[in-house]
Scaffold this active site. Structure first.
Site, PDB file in Angstrom:
ATOM      1  N   ARG A 190      -5.031   2.400  15.779  1.00 22.90           N
ATOM      2  CA  ARG A 190      -3.991   3.421  15.534  1.00 22.90           C
ATOM      3  C   ARG A 190      -4.191   4.095  14.164  1.00 22.90           C
ATOM      4  O   ARG A 190      -3.237   4.379  13.441  1.00 22.90           O
ATOM      5  CB  ARG A 190      -2.581   2.807  15.599  1.00 22.90           C
ATOM      6  CG  ARG A 190      -2.210   2.237  16.941  1.00 22.90           C
ATOM      7  CD  ARG A 190      -2.132   3.319  18.013  1.00 22.90           C
ATOM      8  NE  ARG A 190      -1.787   2.756  19.306  1.00 22.90           N
ATOM      9  CZ  ARG A 190      -2.677   2.345  20.213  1.00 22.90           C
ATOM     10  NH1 ARG A 190      -3.977   2.449  19.979  1.00 22.90           N
ATOM     11  NH2 ARG A 190      -2.293   1.870  21.369  1.00 22.90           N
ATOM     12  N   GLU A 224       4.807   2.762  14.352  1.00 28.83           N
ATOM     13  CA  GLU A 224       3.658   3.529  14.848  1.00 28.83           C
ATOM     14  C   GLU A 224       3.912   5.043  14.763  1.00 28.83           C
ATOM     15  O   GLU A 224       3.033   5.786  14.323  1.00 28.83           O
ATOM     16  CB  GLU A 224       3.347   3.107  16.287  1.00 28.83           C
ATOM     17  CG  GLU A 224       2.090   3.740  16.809  1.00 28.83           C
ATOM     18  CD  GLU A 224       1.699   3.258  18.194  1.00 28.83           C
ATOM     19  OE1 GLU A 224       1.584   2.042  18.405  1.00 28.83           O
ATOM     20  OE2 GLU A 224       1.501   4.131  19.060  1.00 28.83           O
ATOM     21  N   SER A 261       5.430   2.848  22.182  1.00 33.54           N
ATOM     22  CA  SER A 261       5.517   1.680  21.288  1.00 33.54           C
ATOM     23  C   SER A 261       6.011   2.117  19.911  1.00 33.54           C
ATOM     24  O   SER A 261       5.413   3.012  19.306  1.00 33.54           O
ATOM     25  CB  SER A 261       4.137   1.051  21.109  1.00 33.54           C
ATOM     26  OG  SER A 261       3.596   0.762  22.358  1.00 33.54           O
TER      27      SER A 261
HETATM   28  C1  LIG Z   1       6.201   7.191  26.729  1.00 34.22           C
HETATM   29  C2  LIG Z   1       5.126   7.170  25.653  1.00 34.22           C
HETATM   30  C3  LIG Z   1       3.998   6.388  25.830  1.00 34.22           C
HETATM   31  C4  LIG Z   1       2.992   6.379  24.853  1.00 34.22           C
HETATM   32  N1  LIG Z   1       1.900   5.605  25.069  1.00 34.22           N
HETATM   33  C5  LIG Z   1       0.902   5.589  24.159  1.00 34.22           C
HETATM   34  C6  LIG Z   1      -0.272   4.808  24.400  1.00 34.22           C
HETATM   35  O1  LIG Z   1      -0.417   4.158  25.426  1.00 34.22           O
HETATM   36  N2  LIG Z   1      -1.232   4.807  23.442  1.00 34.22           N
HETATM   37  C7  LIG Z   1      -1.121   5.532  22.304  1.00 34.22           C
HETATM   38  O2  LIG Z   1      -2.037   5.483  21.474  1.00 34.22           O
HETATM   39  N3  LIG Z   1      -0.020   6.297  22.051  1.00 34.22           N
HETATM   40  C8  LIG Z   1       0.987   6.348  22.965  1.00 34.22           C
HETATM   41  N4  LIG Z   1       2.104   7.099  22.717  1.00 34.22           N
HETATM   42  C9  LIG Z   1       2.199   7.868  21.465  1.00 34.22           C
HETATM   43  C10 LIG Z   1       1.767   9.354  21.585  1.00 34.22           C
HETATM   44  O3  LIG Z   1       1.659   9.727  22.923  1.00 34.22           O
HETATM   45  C11 LIG Z   1       0.436   9.600  20.878  1.00 34.22           C
HETATM   46  O4  LIG Z   1       0.502   9.252  19.532  1.00 34.22           O
HETATM   47  C12 LIG Z   1      -0.006  11.070  20.990  1.00 34.22           C
HETATM   48  O5  LIG Z   1      -1.329  11.225  20.545  1.00 34.22           O
HETATM   49  C13 LIG Z   1       0.895  12.006  20.188  1.00 34.22           C
HETATM   50  O6  LIG Z   1       0.556  13.332  20.542  1.00 34.22           O
HETATM   51  P1  LIG Z   1       1.535  14.533  20.252  1.00 34.22           P
HETATM   52  O7  LIG Z   1       0.793  15.781  20.600  1.00 34.22           O
HETATM   53  O8  LIG Z   1       2.816  14.331  20.972  1.00 34.22           O
HETATM   54  O9  LIG Z   1       1.733  14.393  18.683  1.00 34.22           O
HETATM   55  P2  LIG Z   1       3.026  14.771  17.842  1.00 34.22           P
HETATM   56  O10 LIG Z   1       4.083  13.745  18.086  1.00 34.22           O
HETATM   57  O11 LIG Z   1       3.399  16.180  18.070  1.00 34.22           O
HETATM   58  O12 LIG Z   1       2.467  14.607  16.375  1.00 34.22           O
HETATM   59  C14 LIG Z   1       2.128  13.331  15.873  1.00 34.22           C
HETATM   60  C15 LIG Z   1       1.544  13.486  14.464  1.00 34.22           C
HETATM   61  O13 LIG Z   1       0.328  14.194  14.538  1.00 34.22           O
HETATM   62  C16 LIG Z   1       0.399  15.424  13.791  1.00 34.22           C
HETATM   63  N5  LIG Z   1      -0.323  16.429  14.579  1.00 34.22           N
HETATM   64  C17 LIG Z   1      -0.093  16.789  15.865  1.00 34.22           C
HETATM   65  N6  LIG Z   1      -1.030  17.665  16.263  1.00 34.22           N
HETATM   66  C18 LIG Z   1      -1.855  17.868  15.223  1.00 34.22           C
HETATM   67  C19 LIG Z   1      -3.027  18.665  15.013  1.00 34.22           C
HETATM   68  N7  LIG Z   1      -3.552  19.448  15.967  1.00 34.22           N
HETATM   69  N8  LIG Z   1      -3.621  18.613  13.797  1.00 34.22           N
HETATM   70  C20 LIG Z   1      -3.131  17.829  12.794  1.00 34.22           C
HETATM   71  N9  LIG Z   1      -2.030  17.073  12.937  1.00 34.22           N
HETATM   72  C21 LIG Z   1      -1.397  17.083  14.138  1.00 34.22           C
HETATM   73  C22 LIG Z   1       1.867  15.703  13.630  1.00 34.22           C
HETATM   74  O14 LIG Z   1       2.109  16.453  12.448  1.00 34.22           O
HETATM   75  C23 LIG Z   1       2.435  14.296  13.543  1.00 34.22           C
HETATM   76  O15 LIG Z   1       2.300  13.773  12.244  1.00 34.22           O
HETATM   77  C24 LIG Z   1       3.132   7.153  23.675  1.00 34.22           C
HETATM   78  C25 LIG Z   1       4.279   7.955  23.512  1.00 34.22           C
HETATM   79  C26 LIG Z   1       5.258   7.973  24.501  1.00 34.22           C
HETATM   80  C27 LIG Z   1       6.466   8.850  24.321  1.00 34.22           C
END
Ligand SMILES: Cc1cc2nc3c(=O)[nH]c(=O)nc-3n(C[C@H](O)[C@H](O)[C@H](O)COP(=O)(O)OP(=O)(O)OC[C@H]3O[C@@H](n4cnc5c(N)ncnc54)[C@H](O)[C@@H]3O)c2cc1C
Length: 337
Positions: free
Chosen positions: A159, A325, A229
């Protein structure tokens, strides 16, 4: 005019931002980021909002990344797939599967965007993005340059990546390049996939199994706000593991290459009797101890108070410090929980 961020975060927190901008191409993304950076207004890059906790209103500009595009180049032994940051991760996994490009199926149904995936080296069911990530392109808005770094330079960890450290608050990921080998080896090491037979299994079966297990285990954010998580699985020393094992005989540990032991944060929370525990409208999910949920109308403060209570109880009972996380967002940017 303040914009409500509820539709833009999977915890469904109703905090707002001062300005909200959607960008639909790499050029729009770099232009917007440069403009906001130069204005000295606080800036938050947002993908799917599935890994952020808004603790209060954000006094700045949220830039929502919606840049789309996938480009595949076929080589003799692998496919090279360049993907724009705003592509939806799960749809991208499906896209690859439909075109016979395999490897990502264990990571089906992870919410969010491709651009955010390298930041915390997303992973599930025994596979992390680092295994297939070839290069990451990012825009450094402090120097106004586009840079490309290799997977090795991303310094992927559990992570973790360079985007949480040296490139924090200076880089926006614009594109990710994946290398998907034509010779596909199924990864069946993890829990619910172990019963599948490697000989006659296809990537589609893994994809479908992962989707169905995830749908049965994890609450759907569109129905019950959550960020998956909430805590990382802690990594402790072998000595501490042995000491804990003497008291908690069913504590399962996974040995790491450096001799340390990773243990399940969900198990610790469950063992501390915190399943279903709530503060305000925030609760520990009653089936998935690792997931904090918004019961409806929770504030970011409720979520953080609950997270703190869980962390304190785990520390008291096991002498283990849990780490959150998701990224915790205050009024000016990221804060520590
Ligand atoms: C139901 C559920 C299940 C999940 N399961 C998993 C899993 O199995 N494994 C896992 O690893 N994670 C999991 N996650 C967490 C999440 O899906 C991941 O961390 C995912 O990569 C976040 O993507 P996002 O586009 O929603 O990021 P956001 O929530 O929009 O952003 C997260 C962070 O990244 C930054 N960011 C976003 N895009 C960019 C970019 N292009 N450039 C620079 N910074 C950026 C944001 O500023 C923020 O700090 C889960 C979440 C949920 C809700």
């Amino acid at each position: 005019m303040p914009v409500n961020l509820k539709p833009h975060n999977t915890l469904s927190l109703t905090q707002s931002c001062e300005t909200y901008v959607e960008v639909n191409s790499k050029q729009e993304l770099t232009d917007a980021v440069t403009r906001v950076y130069k204005s000295a207004s606080p800036m938050l890059i947002l993908g799917g909002g599935s890994n952020v906790v808004f603790t209060t209103d954000f006094n700045g500009t949220v830039i929502k990344v919606l840049s789309k595009g996938i480009n595949v180049t076929e080589h003799s032994d692998h496919y090279s797939v360049s993907v724009q940051a705003g592509e939806n991760w799960h749809e991208f996994v499906q896209y690859c599967l439909q075109r016979g490009m395999h490897g990502l199926e264990n990571m089906a149904l992870i919410p969010g965007t491709v651009g955010a995936a390298p930041i915390q080296n997303v992973g599930a069911y025994g596979v992390e993005i680092e295994k297939f990530c070839h290069q990451v392109e990012y825009y450094d808005y402090t120097s106004e340059t586009i840079n490309v770094i290799s997977a090795l330079e991303c310094q992927f960890g559990y992570r973790d990546s360079i985007f949480k450290h040296a490139l924090r608050n200076k880089a926006v990921i614009t594109e990710v390049v994946f290398k998907l080998p034509k010779k596909w080896i199924p990864n069946l090491d993890y829990g619910p996939l172990k019963h599948l037979e490697a000989d006659d299994i296809g990537a589609k079966t893994i994809f479908e199994t992962v989707c169905s297990v995830r749908q049965s285990k994890l609450p759907d954010p569109s129905k019950l706000g959550n960020v998956g998580s909430f805590f990382k699985n802690p990594i402790i020393t072998a000595k501490q593991y042995v000491e804990l094992l003497a008291e908690f005989s069913d504590l399962v540990g996974y040995a790491q290459s450096d001799g340390s032991i990773k243990i399940a944060a969900g198990w610790l929370i469950d063992e501390a009797g915190l399943k279903g525990f709530s503060i305000g409208k925030a609760a520990v999910h009653s089936q998935q101890a690792l997931v904090l949920i918004n019961l409806g109308g929770a504030t970011g403060e409720d979520i953080c108070m609950l997270a703190h209570t869980v962390m304190d109880r785990i520390n008291e009972k096991f002498n283990i410090q849990l780490e959150s996380e998701p990224r915790i967002i205050g009024s000016q940017g990221e804060v520590s929980i």
